[in-house]
Design an enzyme around this catalytic site. Structure first.
Site, PDB file in Angstrom:
ATOM      1  N   THR A  97       0.862  -1.182   0.000  1.00  0.00           N
ATOM      2  CA  THR A  97       0.000   0.000   0.000  1.00  0.00           C
ATOM      3  C   THR A  97       0.897   1.230   0.000  1.00  0.00           C
ATOM      4  OG1 THR A  97      -1.710  -1.174   1.245  1.00  0.00           O
ATOM      5  CG2 THR A  97      -1.805   1.235   1.254  1.00  0.00           C
ATOM      6  N   LYS A 173      -6.808   1.307  -3.520  1.00  0.00           N
ATOM      7  CA  LYS A 173      -6.407   0.650  -2.266  1.00  0.00           C
ATOM      8  C   LYS A 173      -6.534   1.619  -1.095  1.00  0.00           C
ATOM      9  CE  LYS A 173      -4.863  -2.568   0.459  1.00  0.00           C
ATOM     10  NZ  LYS A 173      -3.547  -3.194   0.415  1.00  0.00           N
ATOM     11  N   LYS A 241       0.525   3.701   9.059  1.00  0.00           N
ATOM     12  CA  LYS A 241       1.051   3.897   7.700  1.00  0.00           C
ATOM     13  C   LYS A 241      -0.082   4.042   6.697  1.00  0.00           C
ATOM     14  CE  LYS A 241       2.243   0.276   5.294  1.00  0.00           C
ATOM     15  NZ  LYS A 241       1.479   0.276   4.001  1.00  0.00           N
TER      16      LYS A 241
END
Length: 299
Positions: A97, A173, A241
């Protein structure tokens, strides 16, 4: 045995399963990981012996399943980066990602070496990775898709082709991770609120999983809390993150994402409590601590 030579770089819970899927498809598959134990374990189940540096020149595809953009860039263009070693026409499937802009930059840099780049973030969890049944949100040139197709067929059940250039896959995503991260945190909030009202976690799962308030994340993660088992299938550390990428993407679009920001704060607190390497369902411990609750399996 196929004549296709593939490397899977990053043999964590997702990468190991993807590497196994490539083996089942008949590819000569090299597994590489900074953890030598994982590399050896993959060799024991049929992975190709040898180093990534030795194999790079004969690879048709390199599947990069590392944690983040920094690790992806290091694998591709770092001191021992593989892209300059790959043959022209080889393809990189980048599965971490990352921000859409990063994916576009990697695509351009790969192109300079005659290497195709497929922006290919994945979803589905460790079980689907091992079963070759992942969902892949992919974007890239038609040539990148063509080069990647044998591997895509081996590791995935569904491939969404989202555009002819990198970035679109990573954008999708980010949208998925917004929902997934919020759903886990909201599940934890609802489960622990229920506990304040005398609703046992097991009863919460039994009832809500059959009601409109359920989600895939609730049904997948809440049983971990009921079992008191926080063995990491997906770590708390992933969410600062990933939700950080969501917020960065939102800011670049001039878009406010307050629910994402609220969920991110709960994961940050969990990291501060030392829970970063536990399963992400451990975010429930933040709520339990604040409310003076005792979760299953906790003293």
């Amino acid at each position: 045995m196929s004549d296709q030579e593939v490397a899977v770089i990053g043999l964590g819970s997702m990468g190991f399963g993807m590497a196994q899927s490539c083996l089942r498809a008949g590819f000569r598959t090299l597994g590489a990981d900074v953890d030598r134990g994982r590399t050896e374990r993959f060799r024991e189940v049929g992975g190709t012996k040898g180093s990534l540096a030795e194999a790079a020149g004969s690879l048709q595809a390199a599947v990069v399943v590392v944690l983040n953009a920094e690790q992806t860039e290091a694998v591709l263009f770092g001191e021992s980066g593989i892209v300059p070693q790959l043959q022209a026409g080889a393809v990189v499937l980048a599965c971490a990602t990352v921000a859409p802009g990063f994916a576009r930059d990697m695509e351009a840099r790969c192109r300079e070496h005659g290497v195709f780049y497929l922006d290919a973030p994945i979803s589905g969890g460790a079980v689907k990775a091992a079963d070759g049944a992942l969902t892949i949100m992919a974007s890239g040139s038609p040539e990148a898709f063509a080069a990647a197709r044998p591997v895509l067929d081996a590791v995935s059940e569904t491939v969404f082709e989202l555009g002819a250039a990198a970035g679109a896959g990573s954008a999708m995503k980010a949208v998925n991770q917004l929902l997934a991260g919020v759903h886990i945190a909201t599940m934890a909030e609802a489960l622990t609120l229920g506990m304040t009202q005398g609703i046992a976690p097991a009863k919460f799962v039994e009832v809500i999983s059959k009601c409109a308030g359920t989600s895939w994340m609730l049904e997948n993660r809440a049983p971990h809390i009921v079992a008191g088992d926080y063995t990491a299938l997906s770590q708390v550390n992933i969410w600062p993150k990933d939700l950080g990428i969501v917020l960065d993407t939102a800011r670049s679009a001039g878009f406010s994402a307050p629910i994402t920001a609220a969920a991110l704060q709960q994961y940050m607190v969990a990291v501060g409590m030392g829970l970063g390497q536990q399963d992400d369902s451990a975010v429930a411990k933040v709520y339990a601590r604040n409310a003076g609750l005792t979760l299953p399996g906790e003293e």
